[in-house]
Design an enzyme around this catalytic site. Structure first.
Site, PDB file in Angstrom:
ATOM      1  N   GLY A   8       0.821  -1.213   0.000  1.00 60.91           N
ATOM      2  CA  GLY A   8       0.000   0.000   0.000  1.00 60.91           C
ATOM      3  C   GLY A   8       0.850   1.257   0.000  1.00 60.91           C
ATOM      4  O   GLY A   8       1.932   1.296   0.580  1.00 60.91           O
ATOM      5  N   ARG A  44       1.304  -5.682  -4.994  1.00 57.13           N
ATOM      6  CA  ARG A  44       1.270  -6.599  -3.861  1.00 57.13           C
ATOM      7  C   ARG A  44       1.705  -8.026  -4.201  1.00 57.13           C
ATOM      8  O   ARG A  44       1.404  -8.954  -3.459  1.00 57.13           O
ATOM      9  CB  ARG A  44      -0.137  -6.630  -3.268  1.00 57.13           C
ATOM     10  CG  ARG A  44      -0.564  -5.354  -2.562  1.00 57.13           C
ATOM     11  CD  ARG A  44      -1.703  -5.609  -1.600  1.00 57.13           C
ATOM     12  NE  ARG A  44      -2.180  -4.393  -0.974  1.00 57.13           N
ATOM     13  CZ  ARG A  44      -1.636  -3.842   0.107  1.00 57.13           C
ATOM     14  NH1 ARG A  44      -0.599  -4.411   0.676  1.00 57.13           N
ATOM     15  NH2 ARG A  44      -2.126  -2.737   0.619  1.00 57.13           N
ATOM     16  N   ASP A  83       5.654  -5.089   6.881  1.00 57.73           N
ATOM     17  CA  ASP A  83       6.254  -6.245   7.560  1.00 57.73           C
ATOM     18  C   ASP A  83       6.410  -7.449   6.629  1.00 57.73           C
ATOM     19  O   ASP A  83       7.461  -8.097   6.621  1.00 57.73           O
ATOM     20  CB  ASP A  83       5.487  -6.604   8.840  1.00 57.73           C
ATOM     21  CG  ASP A  83       3.996  -6.764   8.631  1.00 57.73           C
ATOM     22  OD1 ASP A  83       3.481  -6.308   7.594  1.00 57.73           O
ATOM     23  OD2 ASP A  83       3.326  -7.358   9.488  1.00 57.73           O
ATOM     24  N   ASP A  84       5.377  -7.721   5.826  1.00 58.01           N
ATOM     25  CA  ASP A  84       5.467  -8.885   4.931  1.00 58.01           C
ATOM     26  C   ASP A  84       6.550  -8.689   3.866  1.00 58.01           C
ATOM     27  O   ASP A  84       7.325  -9.605   3.577  1.00 58.01           O
ATOM     28  CB  ASP A  84       4.122  -9.145   4.235  1.00 58.01           C
ATOM     29  CG  ASP A  84       3.090  -9.724   5.209  1.00 58.01           C
ATOM     30  OD1 ASP A  84       3.506 -10.465   6.126  1.00 58.01           O
ATOM     31  OD2 ASP A  84       1.899  -9.435   5.066  1.00 58.01           O
ATOM     32  N   LYS A  87       8.012   0.855   5.627  1.00 59.17           N
ATOM     33  CA  LYS A  87       6.902   1.654   5.115  1.00 59.17           C
ATOM     34  C   LYS A  87       5.585   1.073   5.575  1.00 59.17           C
ATOM     35  O   LYS A  87       5.426  -0.142   5.553  1.00 59.17           O
ATOM     36  CB  LYS A  87       6.940   1.620   3.579  1.00 59.17           C
ATOM     37  CG  LYS A  87       5.736   2.140   2.902  1.00 59.17           C
ATOM     38  CD  LYS A  87       5.050   1.137   1.956  1.00 59.17           C
ATOM     39  CE  LYS A  87       4.373  -0.002   2.636  1.00 59.17           C
ATOM     40  NZ  LYS A  87       3.437  -0.768   1.809  1.00 59.17           N
ATOM     41  N   THR A  88       4.672   1.842   6.027  1.00 63.29           N
ATOM     42  CA  THR A  88       3.248   1.519   6.112  1.00 63.29           C
ATOM     43  C   THR A  88       2.544   2.571   6.950  1.00 63.29           C
ATOM     44  O   THR A  88       3.026   2.951   8.026  1.00 63.29           O
ATOM     45  CB  THR A  88       2.921   0.115   6.678  1.00 63.29           C
ATOM     46  OG1 THR A  88       1.497  -0.014   6.762  1.00 63.29           O
ATOM     47  CG2 THR A  88       3.498  -0.189   8.055  1.00 63.29           C
ATOM     48  N   ASP A 136       0.021   2.012   8.470  1.00 64.19           N
ATOM     49  CA  ASP A 136      -0.617   1.307   9.592  1.00 64.19           C
ATOM     50  C   ASP A 136       0.146   1.467  10.910  1.00 64.19           C
ATOM     51  O   ASP A 136      -0.411   1.246  11.979  1.00 64.19           O
ATOM     52  CB  ASP A 136      -0.730  -0.192   9.286  1.00 64.19           C
ATOM     53  CG  ASP A 136      -1.549  -0.457   8.036  1.00 64.19           C
ATOM     54  OD1 ASP A 136      -2.198   0.490   7.558  1.00 64.19           O
ATOM     55  OD2 ASP A 136      -1.533  -1.590   7.530  1.00 64.19           O
ATOM     56  N   TYR A 140     -26.467  14.198  13.964  1.00 67.44           N
ATOM     57  CA  TYR A 140     -25.986  12.899  13.474  1.00 67.44           C
ATOM     58  C   TYR A 140     -24.976  12.250  14.412  1.00 67.44           C
ATOM     59  O   TYR A 140     -24.176  12.946  15.045  1.00 67.44           O
ATOM     60  CB  TYR A 140     -25.243  13.057  12.145  1.00 67.44           C
ATOM     61  CG  TYR A 140     -26.101  13.428  10.962  1.00 67.44           C
ATOM     62  CD1 TYR A 140     -27.185  12.640  10.587  1.00 67.44           C
ATOM     63  CD2 TYR A 140     -25.791  14.560  10.214  1.00 67.44           C
ATOM     64  CE1 TYR A 140     -27.957  12.999   9.486  1.00 67.44           C
ATOM     65  CE2 TYR A 140     -26.556  14.915   9.112  1.00 67.44           C
ATOM     66  CZ  TYR A 140     -27.641  14.125   8.755  1.00 67.44           C
ATOM     67  OH  TYR A 140     -28.383  14.467   7.679  1.00 67.44           O
ATOM     68  N   ARG A 190      -5.363  -1.802   8.855  1.00 61.53           N
ATOM     69  CA  ARG A 190      -5.367  -3.272   8.819  1.00 61.53           C
ATOM     70  C   ARG A 190      -5.608  -3.825  10.216  1.00 61.53           C
ATOM     71  O   ARG A 190      -6.530  -3.359  10.884  1.00 61.53           O
ATOM     72  CB  ARG A 190      -4.040  -3.761   8.246  1.00 61.53           C
ATOM     73  CG  ARG A 190      -4.184  -5.023   7.416  1.00 61.53           C
ATOM     74  CD  ARG A 190      -2.823  -5.508   7.045  1.00 61.53           C
ATOM     75  NE  ARG A 190      -2.323  -4.922   5.823  1.00 61.53           N
ATOM     76  CZ  ARG A 190      -2.745  -5.251   4.606  1.00 61.53           C
ATOM     77  NH1 ARG A 190      -3.683  -6.136   4.458  1.00 61.53           N
ATOM     78  NH2 ARG A 190      -2.217  -4.705   3.540  1.00 61.53           N
ATOM     79  N   GLU A 243     -10.170  -0.298  11.296  1.00 60.64           N
ATOM     80  CA  GLU A 243     -10.502  -1.142  10.140  1.00 60.64           C
ATOM     81  C   GLU A 243     -10.510  -2.640  10.464  1.00 60.64           C
ATOM     82  O   GLU A 243     -11.350  -3.392   9.993  1.00 60.64           O
ATOM     83  CB  GLU A 243      -9.448  -0.849   9.063  1.00 60.64           C
ATOM     84  CG  GLU A 243      -9.613  -1.554   7.769  1.00 60.64           C
ATOM     85  CD  GLU A 243      -8.445  -1.238   6.826  1.00 60.64           C
ATOM     86  OE1 GLU A 243      -8.713  -0.721   5.752  1.00 60.64           O
ATOM     87  OE2 GLU A 243      -7.287  -1.507   7.170  1.00 60.64           O
TER      88      GLU A 243
HETATM   89  P1  FBP Z   1       0.479  -2.020   3.715  1.00 63.00           P
HETATM   90  O1  FBP Z   1       0.555  -3.017   4.813  1.00 63.00           O
HETATM   91  O2  FBP Z   1       0.813  -2.580   2.412  1.00 63.00           O
HETATM   92  O3  FBP Z   1       1.265  -0.789   4.025  1.00 63.00           O
HETATM   93  O4  FBP Z   1      -1.053  -1.625   3.652  1.00 63.00           O
HETATM   94  C1  FBP Z   1      -1.619  -0.465   4.056  1.00 63.00           C
HETATM   95  C2  FBP Z   1      -3.111  -0.465   3.802  1.00 63.00           C
HETATM   96  O5  FBP Z   1      -3.474   0.872   3.525  1.00 63.00           O
HETATM   97  C3  FBP Z   1      -3.955  -1.033   4.944  1.00 63.00           C
HETATM   98  O6  FBP Z   1      -4.204  -0.068   5.934  1.00 63.00           O
HETATM   99  C4  FBP Z   1      -5.206  -1.449   4.214  1.00 63.00           C
HETATM  100  O7  FBP Z   1      -5.921  -2.454   4.912  1.00 63.00           O
HETATM  101  C5  FBP Z   1      -4.668  -1.986   2.921  1.00 63.00           C
HETATM  102  O8  FBP Z   1      -3.470  -1.273   2.670  1.00 63.00           O
HETATM  103  C6  FBP Z   1      -5.614  -1.810   1.763  1.00 63.00           C
HETATM  104  O9  FBP Z   1      -5.114  -2.485   0.675  1.00 63.00           O
HETATM  105  P2  FBP Z   1      -5.340  -2.116  -0.848  1.00 63.00           P
HETATM  106  O10 FBP Z   1      -4.478  -0.931  -1.134  1.00 63.00           O
HETATM  107  O11 FBP Z   1      -4.851  -3.317  -1.566  1.00 63.00           O
HETATM  108  O12 FBP Z   1      -6.775  -1.815  -1.023  1.00 63.00           O
END
Ligand code: FBP
Length: 551
Positions: free
Chosen positions: A79, A143, A173-174, A200-201, A203, A241, A250, A309
């Site tokens: 991502g 990915r 991480d992956d 990077k992430t 998350d 509201y 994630r 999420e």
């Molecule tokens: P990464 O672990 O690849 O950094 O993912 C970040 C993320 O934005 C998550 O928060 C989210 O669940 C996922 O990517 C969404 O994936 P996609 O971009 O494939 O819709």
């Protein structure tokens, strides 16, 4: 292409580097390391790259050698996260600072470009267009999981053809786990190719003592907090509201927690707490209904609720269901292929164990279908595709009706739903992320020049000024443990979930009751790039609190 006024000015920004990287460097080698858990297994799986020392760079006041030119390849994996382009610029400037003849190649659209030999050379003129901008569009991301020897061999061919000395994998991480596997593979084969990872992430779940933050978290949270603040202002103006706001991240709730600290909503669910307290969906709904009923007594039929999420996977009963569904989706893939929606749900239901059958049947059809979607290439449920915020608000509405009938609630409950994720992943990096990513990239170039492989670029001391940041490298194997993936035990980088004894969570927990029964919204406003340092250069509250700073 015509640029906006901000783009033009921002392009000129020169990201800051730690003092140690502002000239020739020398390497300070630390002690040998161990993996965080399962030491024997990890050691056996990584015989050539296990136990390497942590390293740090220092300024070399008396450089004695002329550096040879070398070529580097990069992959943007997974991502998008704000600052990716500055990692690329940092690597480019780093290798050029060592020798002008060095070259940088980018593999296109993630690991697949590496496997299929799709690449481009990244020149000074091309990179200039992307400095300090958000996005990964400089070369694209993907990915594809880099994991088989065939893929490694195919990659090796193009590395040799382009005379590439090192591959930098910019990922979560992956992807960094795969970087470690690749480094070990090339080393075990005696190939002279280095592999370096960059954390990077958005998350925020790739962190530990040495990796204080993954890049992109800071900017993404600031963007989401800005819009949550705007919603709260709207909510407090019209007072009609309840806004249910799902936030990306994630599995981990770091983003939801950071946004809660920044904006002070009425409620924020933390998945890790739900799991620790073994809460059911019902418990969550009850807590929300209590808050809504109490606020209604005060005449307030409005509020904001943040939902992480990945929540669904942390509710113990749902987790069990999802685990069984993961197996069913693989085992009965052929049978499920091409079935109409309802038939697919019936077929899945028929293969579940008794306990899970009941829960599956109780779910609204749209949620059951979203849970039945294909897993991503790493075997994860695609939580961004599950409307958890709507599931919860529908359950709350139903319960409030029952409470009303029983005379326990009197009020109005109208809802709005939001999901913030993609809105922040490609934002122009904050000053913090712009400096951090540039430093991570520049530092990666120095790790390569030092001949290291299987290391992650590490820049620490991040709540201090960039000049005082500490640059170096940490062996990726050090962050690993064994976990079950696709039914098999695999070496993976340990994910950092929200620590329920950590300061960011405790700070939020201490405010929670007050926030529920009051309206104390904070409005952080948009990211500022120019102006007073306390506004422009402030790192995330998570980072500040983790470093024992006041917020
Ligand atoms: P990464 O672990 O690849 O950094 O993912 C970040 C993320 O934005 C998550 O928060 C989210 O669940 C996922 O990517 C969404 O994936 P996609 O971009 O494939 O819709």
């Amino acid at each position: 292409m015509k640029k906006s006024a901000l783009q033009r000015v921002r392009a000129e920004y020169q990201p800051k580097l730690p003092k140690s990287l502002q000239g020739p460097v020398k390497l300070k080698v630390g002690k040998a390391t161990e993996s965080v858990a399962n030491q024997e297994d990890i050691k056996n799986l990584f015989p050539h790259t296990y136990g390497m020392p942590v390293v740090e760079f220092e300024r070399d006041e008396n450089p004695s050698r002329l550096e040879e030119p070398f070529n580097v390849g990069i992959i943007l994996s997974g991502g998008q996260a704000p600052g990716g382009h500055n990692v690329v610029s940092g690597i480019f400037d780093g290798i050029k600072s060592l020798n002008r003849e060095s070259r940088l190649y980018g593999f296109l659209m993630g690991p697949s470009g590496f496997i299929k030999h799709q690449y481009m050379e990244l020149t000074a003129g091309y990179i200039k267009e992307y400095r300090n901008t958000g996005g990964f569009d400089i070369i694209g991301s993907g990915r594809t999981k880099l994991e088989t020897p065939e893929q490694f061999e195919s990659g090796l061919k193009i590395l040799k053809e382009l005379d590439i000395k090192a591959l930098v994998i910019i990922g979560g991480d992956d992807s960094n786990t795969n970087a470690a596997v690749l480094a070990e593979y090339y080393k075990s084969k005696g190939e002279d190719i280095q592999v370096i990872g960059v954390p990077k992430t958005i998350d925020g779940d790739l962190k530990n003592e040495w990796i204080e933050a993954s890049f992109g978290f800071d900017t993404a949270c600031k963007v989401y907090s800005e819009v949550i603040g705007n919603i709260q202002r709207d909510c407090n103006s019209a007072k009609k509201y309840y806004h249910f706001i799902k936030l990306m991240g994630r599995s981990a709730s770091h983003i939801a927690l950071e946004c809660a600290l920044q904006t002070q909503p009425n409620y924020c669910i933390i998945s890790e707490e739900v799991q620790a307290k073994r809460m059911t969906l019902d418990n969550i709904v009850s807590a929300l209904c209590y808050m809504i009923a109490e606020r209604a007594k005060l005449g307030w039929n409005f509020g904001t609720v943040l939902v992480p999420e990945g929540l669904i996977e942390f509710i113990p009963s749902m987790k069990k269901l999802i685990q069984e569904m993961n197996d069913v989706l693989v085992e009965y893939a052929a049978e499920l292929e091409g079935l109409e929606e309802l038939d697919k749900l019936r077929a899945i239901h028929s293969h579940l164990s008794e306990g899970n059958k009941e829960l599956f049947k109780s779910l609204p059809k749209d949620i059951a279908l979203q849970l039945s979607l294909d897993r991503d290439s790493h075997g994860n449920v695609q939580v961004s595709l599950i409307d958890t915020e709507s599931l919860i608000s529908r359950m709350v509405a139903k319960r409030l009706e029952e409470m009303e009938e029983e005379g326990q609630y009197s009020g109005k409950f109208a809802t709005q739903h939001h999901f913030f994720g993609y809105e922040g992943r490609c934002a122009d990096p904050s000053n913090f992320d712009a400096d951090y990513t540039y430093s991570l990239g520049f530092n990666a170039a120095m790790l390569i020049n030092a001949g290291l492989t299987g290391y992650m670029s590490s820049v620490r001391n991040l709540t201090d000024k960039p000049e005082n940041w500490i640059a170096g490298g940490i062996p990726i194997t050090m962050m690993m443990n064994m976990e079950k993936r696709h039914g098999e035990m695999k070496p993976v980088i340990q994910k950092a979930l929200v620590n329920l004894n950590g300061k960011p969570y405790l700070k939020f927990a201490s405010m929670r009751d007050t926030l529920m029964l009051n309206t104390l919204y904070q409005y952080p406003g948009p990211i500022q790039y120019f102006g007073p340092a306390e506004v422009c250069d402030r790192p995330s509250m998570t980072l500040l609190l983790e470093h024992g700073k006041e917020v």
